[in-house]
Design an enzyme around this catalytic site. Structure first.
Site, short mmCIF file in Angstrom:
data_model
loop_
_atom_site.label_atom_id
_atom_site.label_comp_id
_atom_site.label_asym_id
_atom_site.label_seq_id
_atom_site.Cartn_x
_atom_site.Cartn_y
_atom_site.Cartn_z
N LYS A 112 0.83 -1.21 0.00
CA LYS A 112 0.00 0.00 0.00
C LYS A 112 0.87 1.27 0.00
O LYS A 112 0.64 2.18 -0.79
CB LYS A 112 -0.92 0.03 1.24
N ARG A 128 -9.59 1.04 8.82
CA ARG A 128 -9.12 -0.30 9.12
C ARG A 128 -10.13 -1.09 9.92
O ARG A 128 -9.90 -2.25 10.24
CB ARG A 128 -7.86 -0.17 9.95
N ARG A 166 11.98 -6.11 4.22
CA ARG A 166 11.66 -4.67 4.13
C ARG A 166 12.69 -3.84 4.91
O ARG A 166 13.09 -4.19 6.01
CB ARG A 166 10.27 -4.39 4.68
N ARG A 203 11.73 -2.16 10.52
CA ARG A 203 10.63 -1.66 11.35
C ARG A 203 10.42 -2.57 12.55
O ARG A 203 10.49 -3.79 12.42
CB ARG A 203 9.35 -1.58 10.52
N ARG A 242 -0.29 -9.28 13.10
CA ARG A 242 -0.90 -8.20 12.29
C ARG A 242 -1.81 -8.79 11.21
O ARG A 242 -2.85 -8.23 10.90
CB ARG A 242 0.19 -7.32 11.67
P1 AP5 Z 1 4.90 -1.69 1.76
O1 AP5 Z 1 4.58 -0.77 0.62
O2 AP5 Z 1 5.74 -1.14 2.88
O3 AP5 Z 1 3.55 -2.36 2.30
P2 AP5 Z 1 2.34 -1.77 3.14
O4 AP5 Z 1 1.10 -2.45 2.61
O5 AP5 Z 1 2.36 -0.28 3.14
O6 AP5 Z 1 2.72 -2.38 4.54
P3 AP5 Z 1 2.65 -1.80 6.00
O7 AP5 Z 1 3.35 -2.79 6.89
O8 AP5 Z 1 3.13 -0.38 6.07
O9 AP5 Z 1 1.13 -1.86 6.25
P4 AP5 Z 1 0.40 -1.90 7.55
O10 AP5 Z 1 -0.97 -1.61 7.03
O11 AP5 Z 1 0.48 -3.10 8.41
O12 AP5 Z 1 1.18 -0.85 8.44
P5 AP5 Z 1 0.84 0.65 8.86
O13 AP5 Z 1 2.08 1.41 8.79
O14 AP5 Z 1 -0.37 1.15 8.15
O15 AP5 Z 1 5.60 -3.00 1.15
C1 AP5 Z 1 6.07 -4.03 1.99
C2 AP5 Z 1 7.42 -4.56 1.46
O16 AP5 Z 1 7.23 -5.17 0.18
C3 AP5 Z 1 8.46 -3.45 1.22
O17 AP5 Z 1 9.73 -3.96 1.54
C4 AP5 Z 1 8.35 -3.16 -0.29
O18 AP5 Z 1 9.58 -2.69 -0.78
C5 AP5 Z 1 8.00 -4.54 -0.84
N1 AP5 Z 1 7.13 -4.51 -2.01
C6 AP5 Z 1 6.10 -3.65 -2.24
N2 AP5 Z 1 5.49 -3.95 -3.41
C7 AP5 Z 1 6.14 -5.05 -3.92
C8 AP5 Z 1 5.97 -5.85 -5.09
N3 AP5 Z 1 5.00 -5.62 -6.00
N4 AP5 Z 1 6.81 -6.90 -5.28
C9 AP5 Z 1 7.77 -7.17 -4.37
N5 AP5 Z 1 7.99 -6.45 -3.24
C10 AP5 Z 1 7.18 -5.41 -3.02
O19 AP5 Z 1 0.39 0.41 10.38
C11 AP5 Z 1 1.32 0.06 11.40
C12 AP5 Z 1 0.59 -0.03 12.74
O20 AP5 Z 1 -0.01 1.27 13.06
C13 AP5 Z 1 -0.60 -1.01 12.79
O21 AP5 Z 1 -0.21 -2.32 13.09
C14 AP5 Z 1 -1.47 -0.37 13.90
O22 AP5 Z 1 -0.97 -0.67 15.17
C15 AP5 Z 1 -1.29 1.13 13.65
N6 AP5 Z 1 -2.30 1.70 12.74
C16 AP5 Z 1 -2.08 2.30 11.53
N7 AP5 Z 1 -3.22 2.72 10.97
C17 AP5 Z 1 -4.21 2.36 11.84
C18 AP5 Z 1 -5.63 2.49 11.81
N8 AP5 Z 1 -6.26 3.08 10.79
N9 AP5 Z 1 -6.34 1.99 12.85
C19 AP5 Z 1 -5.73 1.42 13.91
N10 AP5 Z 1 -4.39 1.25 14.00
C20 AP5 Z 1 -3.63 1.72 12.98
#
Ligand code: AP5
Length: 211
Positions: free
Chosen positions: A13, A88, A123, A156, A167
């Site tokens: 994402k 979410r 990552r 991370r 997660r």
């Molecule tokens: P990446 O683009 O980093 O993936 P992502 O989907 O953004 O993953 P996140 O871990 O950031 O998502 P998340 O939703 O769990 O975390 P968030 O920060 O929102 O890609 C992942 C890896 O794959 C990278 O190394 C990239 O280079 C590689 N890659 C990408 N595309 C590729 C491809 N096509 N082919 C190969 N490799 C590829 O949330 C973190 C925490 O915050 C949560 O656990 C929660 O505690 C809190 N939080 C955040 N938002 C909320 C909310 N709305 N409500 C409640 N808690 C929340």
């Protein structure tokens, strides 16, 4: 253009949002990035969020709804935005709907749990500017150094395998039901988050958005 990027942790994402928001000239609102910045700065929101994030659990809805409402008031959101990682839960989606926000599309990035667990161990994230890399799929030019700002690339805290599995469980229980929520509203589109290249996924998303 108002778009939501849905998908499990590590679906890509953030990677896609960075490219698509540049292409469309609209900002990305990432609650994950906002919370990590709050934790780093030690703000009251950060202090509240840290233990949930470290455990791979969701931060309480009222915290998220508050910070998102405040962010969407900023002038750079006037032309539209991409929401990355929010909503979410059904409660978060309902709060956006109750506030009168109308989305054009909800893009769900699809990828299996096994592929995610494998992907997350590679990552790396820039400690300075937040740019995301993968040691095999999307490597930086110099190992351990950000191409964009020269910052140090780090792992991370929530990318440990057991936390990633927690997660994923939270995603399936709390977030996946949003697909039906937005399907009922005719907004849901599914795109492979595991295409052979990042570019192919970007092209599929831009086509769906008519860009
Ligand atoms: P990446 O683009 O980093 O993936 P992502 O989907 O953004 O993953 P996140 O871990 O950031 O998502 P998340 O939703 O769990 O975390 P968030 O920060 O929102 O890609 C992942 C890896 O794959 C990278 O190394 C990239 O280079 C590689 N890659 C990408 N595309 C590729 C491809 N096509 N082919 C190969 N490799 C590829 O949330 C973190 C925490 O915050 C949560 O656990 C929660 O505690 C809190 N939080 C955040 N938002 C909320 C909310 N709305 N409500 C409640 N808690 C929340």
């Amino acid at each position: 253009m108002k778009v939501i990027f849905l998908g499990p942790p590590g679906a890509g994402k953030g990677t896609q949002a960075a490219i698509v928001s540049k292409a469309l000239g609209i900002p990305t609102i990432s609650t994950g990035d906002m919370l990590r910045a709050a934790v780093k700065e030690g703000t009251p929101v950060g202090l509240k969020a840290k233990s949930y994030m470290d455990a791979g659990q969701l931060v309480p809805d009222e915290v998220i709804i508050g910070i998102v409402a405040e962010r969407l008031e900023k002038p750079d959101c006037a032309k539209g935005y991409i929401l990355d990682g929010v909503p979410r839960t059904i409660a978060q989606a309902q709060a956006l709907e109750d506030a009168g926000v109308k989305f054009d599309k909800v893009v769900s990035l699809e990828i299996s749990d096994d592929a995610i667990v494998k992907r997350m161990s590679g990552r790396r994230v820039c400690a300075k500017c937040g740019a995301t890399y993968h040691i095999v799929n999307i490597p930086p030019k110099t190992e351990g150094v950000c191409d964009k700002c020269g910052g140090e690339l780090t792992i991370r805290a929530d990318d440990k395998e057991e936390t990633v599995r927690d997660r994923l469980a939270v995603y399936h229980k709390e977030t996946e039901p949003l697909k039906a929520f937005y399907q009922q509203r005719g907004l849901l589109c599914e795109v492979s988050g595991n295409a052979p290249s990042v570019q192919e996924t970007t092209e599929a998303i831009l086509k769906l958005l008519g860009a």
